[in-house]
Design a protein around this motif. Structure first.
Motif, PDB file in Angstrom:
ATOM      1  N   ALA A 155       0.824  -1.212   0.000  1.00  0.00           N
ATOM      2  CA  ALA A 155       0.000   0.000   0.000  1.00  0.00           C
ATOM      3  C   ALA A 155       0.853   1.256   0.000  1.00  0.00           C
ATOM      4  CB  ALA A 155      -0.929  -0.009   1.219  1.00  0.00           C
ATOM      5  N   GLU A 156       1.996   1.230   0.690  1.00  0.00           N
ATOM      6  CA  GLU A 156       2.832   2.426   0.794  1.00  0.00           C
ATOM      7  C   GLU A 156       3.772   2.582  -0.397  1.00  0.00           C
ATOM      8  OE1 GLU A 156       2.784   2.901   5.662  1.00  0.00           O
ATOM      9  OE2 GLU A 156       4.644   2.299   4.674  1.00  0.00           O
ATOM     10  N   TYR A 157       3.951   1.548  -1.181  1.00  0.00           N
ATOM     11  CA  TYR A 157       4.738   1.652  -2.411  1.00  0.00           C
ATOM     12  C   TYR A 157       3.868   1.944  -3.632  1.00  0.00           C
ATOM     13  CZ  TYR A 157       9.617   0.420  -1.369  1.00  0.00           C
ATOM     14  OH  TYR A 157      10.935   0.445  -0.958  1.00  0.00           O
ATOM     15  N   ALA A 158       2.633   1.488  -3.630  1.00  0.00           N
ATOM     16  CA  ALA A 158       1.801   1.544  -4.832  1.00  0.00           C
ATOM     17  C   ALA A 158       1.353   2.965  -5.146  1.00  0.00           C
ATOM     18  CB  ALA A 158       0.578   0.649  -4.651  1.00  0.00           C
ATOM     19  N   PRO A 159       1.261   3.322  -6.434  1.00  0.00           N
ATOM     20  CA  PRO A 159       0.672   4.611  -6.821  1.00  0.00           C
ATOM     21  C   PRO A 159      -0.788   4.665  -6.385  1.00  0.00           C
ATOM     22  CG  PRO A 159       1.792   3.576  -8.683  1.00  0.00           C
ATOM     23  CD  PRO A 159       1.710   2.548  -7.599  1.00  0.00           C
ATOM     24  N   THR A 160      -1.255   5.827  -6.007  1.00  0.00           N
ATOM     25  CA  THR A 160      -2.610   5.975  -5.472  1.00  0.00           C
ATOM     26  C   THR A 160      -3.662   5.405  -6.409  1.00  0.00           C
ATOM     27  OG1 THR A 160      -1.997   7.957  -4.236  1.00  0.00           O
ATOM     28  CG2 THR A 160      -4.334   7.641  -4.700  1.00  0.00           C
ATOM     29  N   LYS A 161      -3.571   5.724  -7.690  1.00  0.00           N
ATOM     30  CA  LYS A 161      -4.605   5.310  -8.633  1.00  0.00           C
ATOM     31  C   LYS A 161      -4.557   3.827  -8.969  1.00  0.00           C
ATOM     32  CE  LYS A 161      -5.090   9.847 -10.829  1.00  0.00           C
ATOM     33  NZ  LYS A 161      -5.017  10.608 -12.105  1.00  0.00           N
ATOM     34  N   ARG A 162      -3.501   3.133  -8.523  1.00  0.00           N
ATOM     35  CA  ARG A 162      -3.390   1.701  -8.833  1.00  0.00           C
ATOM     36  C   ARG A 162      -3.156   0.862  -7.578  1.00  0.00           C
ATOM     37  NH1 ARG A 162       0.266   0.033 -13.541  1.00  0.00           N
ATOM     38  NH2 ARG A 162      -1.360  -1.541 -13.737  1.00  0.00           N
ATOM     39  N   ARG A 163      -3.548   1.402  -6.432  1.00  0.00           N
ATOM     40  CA  ARG A 163      -3.342   0.671  -5.186  1.00  0.00           C
ATOM     41  C   ARG A 163      -4.173  -0.609  -5.139  1.00  0.00           C
ATOM     42  NH1 ARG A 163      -3.742   4.889  -1.793  1.00  0.00           N
ATOM     43  NH2 ARG A 163      -5.830   4.408  -1.013  1.00  0.00           N
ATOM     44  N   GLY A 164      -5.348  -0.602  -5.723  1.00  0.00           N
ATOM     45  CA  GLY A 164      -6.158  -1.812  -5.778  1.00  0.00           C
ATOM     46  C   GLY A 164      -5.530  -2.878  -6.646  1.00  0.00           C
ATOM     47  N   PHE A 165      -4.990  -2.462  -7.788  1.00  0.00           N
ATOM     48  CA  PHE A 165      -4.328  -3.399  -8.696  1.00  0.00           C
ATOM     49  C   PHE A 165      -3.146  -4.068  -8.003  1.00  0.00           C
ATOM     50  CE2 PHE A 165      -0.693  -3.873 -11.623  1.00  0.00           C
ATOM     51  CZ  PHE A 165      -1.189  -4.874 -12.461  1.00  0.00           C
ATOM     52  N   PHE A 166      -2.253  -3.267  -7.423  1.00  0.00           N
ATOM     53  CA  PHE A 166      -1.068  -3.835  -6.791  1.00  0.00           C
ATOM     54  C   PHE A 166      -1.412  -4.575  -5.503  1.00  0.00           C
ATOM     55  CE2 PHE A 166       0.998  -0.501  -9.398  1.00  0.00           C
ATOM     56  CZ  PHE A 166       1.853  -1.329 -10.100  1.00  0.00           C
ATOM     57  N   GLY A 167      -2.390  -4.062  -4.756  1.00  0.00           N
ATOM     58  CA  GLY A 167      -2.784  -4.727  -3.522  1.00  0.00           C
ATOM     59  C   GLY A 167      -3.328  -6.126  -3.751  1.00  0.00           C
ATOM     60  N   SER A 168      -3.918  -6.366  -4.912  1.00  0.00           N
ATOM     61  CA  SER A 168      -4.487  -7.691  -5.202  1.00  0.00           C
ATOM     62  C   SER A 168      -3.415  -8.769  -5.315  1.00  0.00           C
ATOM     63  CB  SER A 168      -5.318  -7.643  -6.488  1.00  0.00           C
ATOM     64  OG  SER A 168      -4.491  -7.385  -7.618  1.00  0.00           O
ATOM     65  N   PHE A 169      -2.180  -8.376  -5.585  1.00  0.00           N
ATOM     66  CA  PHE A 169      -1.112  -9.372  -5.694  1.00  0.00           C
ATOM     67  C   PHE A 169      -0.772 -10.000  -4.341  1.00  0.00           C
ATOM     68  CE2 PHE A 169      -0.441  -7.233  -9.717  1.00  0.00           C
ATOM     69  CZ  PHE A 169      -0.146  -8.298 -10.554  1.00  0.00           C
ATOM     70  N   LEU A 170      -1.133  -9.322  -3.258  1.00  0.00           N
ATOM     71  CA  LEU A 170      -0.904  -9.912  -1.939  1.00  0.00           C
ATOM     72  C   LEU A 170      -1.707 -11.200  -1.795  1.00  0.00           C
ATOM     73  CD1 LEU A 170       0.524  -9.446   0.797  1.00  0.00           C
ATOM     74  CD2 LEU A 170      -1.578  -8.362   1.578  1.00  0.00           C
TER      75      LEU A 170
END
Length: 454
Positions: A155-170
């Motif tokens: 969450a703290e590395y991901a760009p704001t507009k793509r936090r959902g996209f990157f967060g899903s990889f968890l």
């Protein structure tokens, strides 16, 4: 699992902040810990392994079923999770995310490895289940600090507009670890004779955890702490007493998190931990067929989880969470009823219905939960709330459901349990602020307005 495989389309623009290679590394480093955690569960809860572990480490005449013994061991590990969250979470808010996550990944993988080398009850008697319990408690303690930190890093590395996209990889790491563990058990089961499997073959999947942990440690060691934590540290804004600040100023949001996690964990542990044994022991589905059904549904969940995470960046997290909660309330009973017909396609269809509802939650929790709390206490508040709920409702789900089925004689207990969890979670989800377009450094503030995603 290479970083390129973990984040396949990072060639797209990631926005301001860290470059795409750094974001890729952060996502991979976080997801691999979740992969190892759920690799253990995939191995431990596979139908054939559940029975073997329940007989290898316990006396043969203690009057309990092998499945109940194994589910009790799974539940026992969760006793330690809140303590791990209270220890590692505030430590991560004070010392940094990277240091704590290096410790937790080695504790998790090392504990799973130790299960593979522990002597049996026939060899050392009552010491066997006691040692196994001790190892499971260490696993639970370390896992209590793992998930909150991994989600916070993404969450703290991901760009704001793509936090959902990157967060899903968890949670892609979660599902991948579970499938890897279950598939490995299935492969060992198919390749070895029954005698060899019960004698020594069952140990193989547990031993694999150590090299996986070393790979994860290597990846995490090459990662800098999150930009948000570095900014906070340089500004002198880190809390001197993060545990006190967490409990004193964020208890309302922690309670809200606990309510949502009730459904997440009852769904998660019912479907991914209990269901393989349920199919084989309660519906008389063969172990191999049950494993293929569960692995197939989980592969389908893997295929859709990242697109759903990206969808949440456009429509918000709450619509997906509400759909999941309402869906579990409405669909759980028909899905379990469909499975009672015991036909392969009907069983797979019922399981897939519930898996589809679960993946709606899994796709967004990595971006939703860290954003509920301010940076100074994010790791600790998340870890404490998440693990309290997981300990009470998640780790006990398989044990409680199995016991209730045996007591009541009805196979519909999983449906009733899921419906109740959906009802409990509905209120906290409705109270949740939408954070899909809010920068992570502004999330968790009590005066932060609830934006509507464009």
């Amino acid at each position: 699992m290479t970083s390129e495989q973990t984040v396949p389309d990072l060639d797209e623009e990631v926005g301001e902040g860290p470059d795409k290679a750094t974001v890729r590394k952060a996502v991979t480093a976080s997801a691999i810990g979740n992969c190892i955690e759920w690799f253990d569960f995939g191995v431990f809860s596979a139908g054939v392994m559940t029975a073997i572990v329940g007989t290898v480490f316990f006396p043969p005449d203690d009057g309990g079923s092998a499945a109940l013994r194994s589910f009790a061991l799974i539940a026992a590990a969760f006793v330690a999770r809140p303590f791990g969250g209270m220890f590692f979470g505030p430590l991560g808010d004070r010392l940094g995310r990277k240091t704590v996550l290096a410790i937790t990944i080695m504790l998790m993988s090392g504990s799973t490895f130790l299960i593979g080398v522990l002597p049996s009850y026939d060899t050392i008697g009552i010491a066997a289940p006691l040692l196994l319990l001790a190892v499971r408690l260490v696993q639970g303690f370390s896992t209590g600090g793992e998930y909150g930190g991994a989600a916070t890093v993404i969450a703290e590395y991901a760009p704001t507009k793509r936090r959902g996209f990157f967060g899903s990889f968890l949670e892609l790491g979660t599902l991948s670890g579970y499938v890897l563990g279950a598939a490995l058990v299935l492969g060992v089961d198919l390749m070895l004779s029954d005698e060899a499997l019960h004698s020594w073959g069952w140990r193989i999947p547990f031993l694999i955890a150590l090299p996986l942990g070393l790979i994860g440690l290597y990846i995490r060691s090459r990662l800098e702490d999150t930009p948000e934590f570095q900014r906070m540290e340089q500004a002198g804004e880190t809390s001197r007493s993060p545990l006190k600040d967490t409990l004193l100023h964020n208890w309302r949001m922690i309670l809200n998190l606990i309510g949502i996690v009730v459904l997440l964990n009852v769904g998660h542990y019912t479907l991914l931990t209990f269901m393989p044994s349920y199919l084989s022991q309660n519906l008389d589905i063969g172990d191999t067929e049950a494993s293929l059904i569960t692995i197939g549904v989980e592969l389908a969940m893997i295929a859709v989880i990242v697109p759903l995470g990206a969808l949440s960046d456009r429509v918000g997290r709450k619509p997906l969470l509400l759909t999941s909660a309402i869906g579990f309330i409405v669909v759980s009973w028909p899905a379990i009823a469909l499975m009672q017909t015991k036909g392969a396609f009907a069983v797979a269809g019922g399981f897939a219905l519930m898996g589809g509802l679960l993946v709606l939650m899994l796709a967004v929790i990595g971006s939703t939960f860290p954003a509920m709390f301010p940076t100074q206490v994010r790791y600790g508040a998340f870890a404490i709330g998440y693990n309290i709920s997981t300990s009470i409702f998640g780790g006990t789900a398989a044990l409680v459901i199995e016991k209730l089925i045996k007591t009541t004689g009805t196979n519909y207990i999983p449906a009733y349990y899921l419906i109740l969890a959906g009802v409990i979670a509905l209120g906290p989800i409705l109270l949740l602020k939408e954070t899909a377009r809010v920068p992570i450094d502004k999330c968790g503030r009590p005066d932060e307005p609830a934006p509507v995603p464009a």
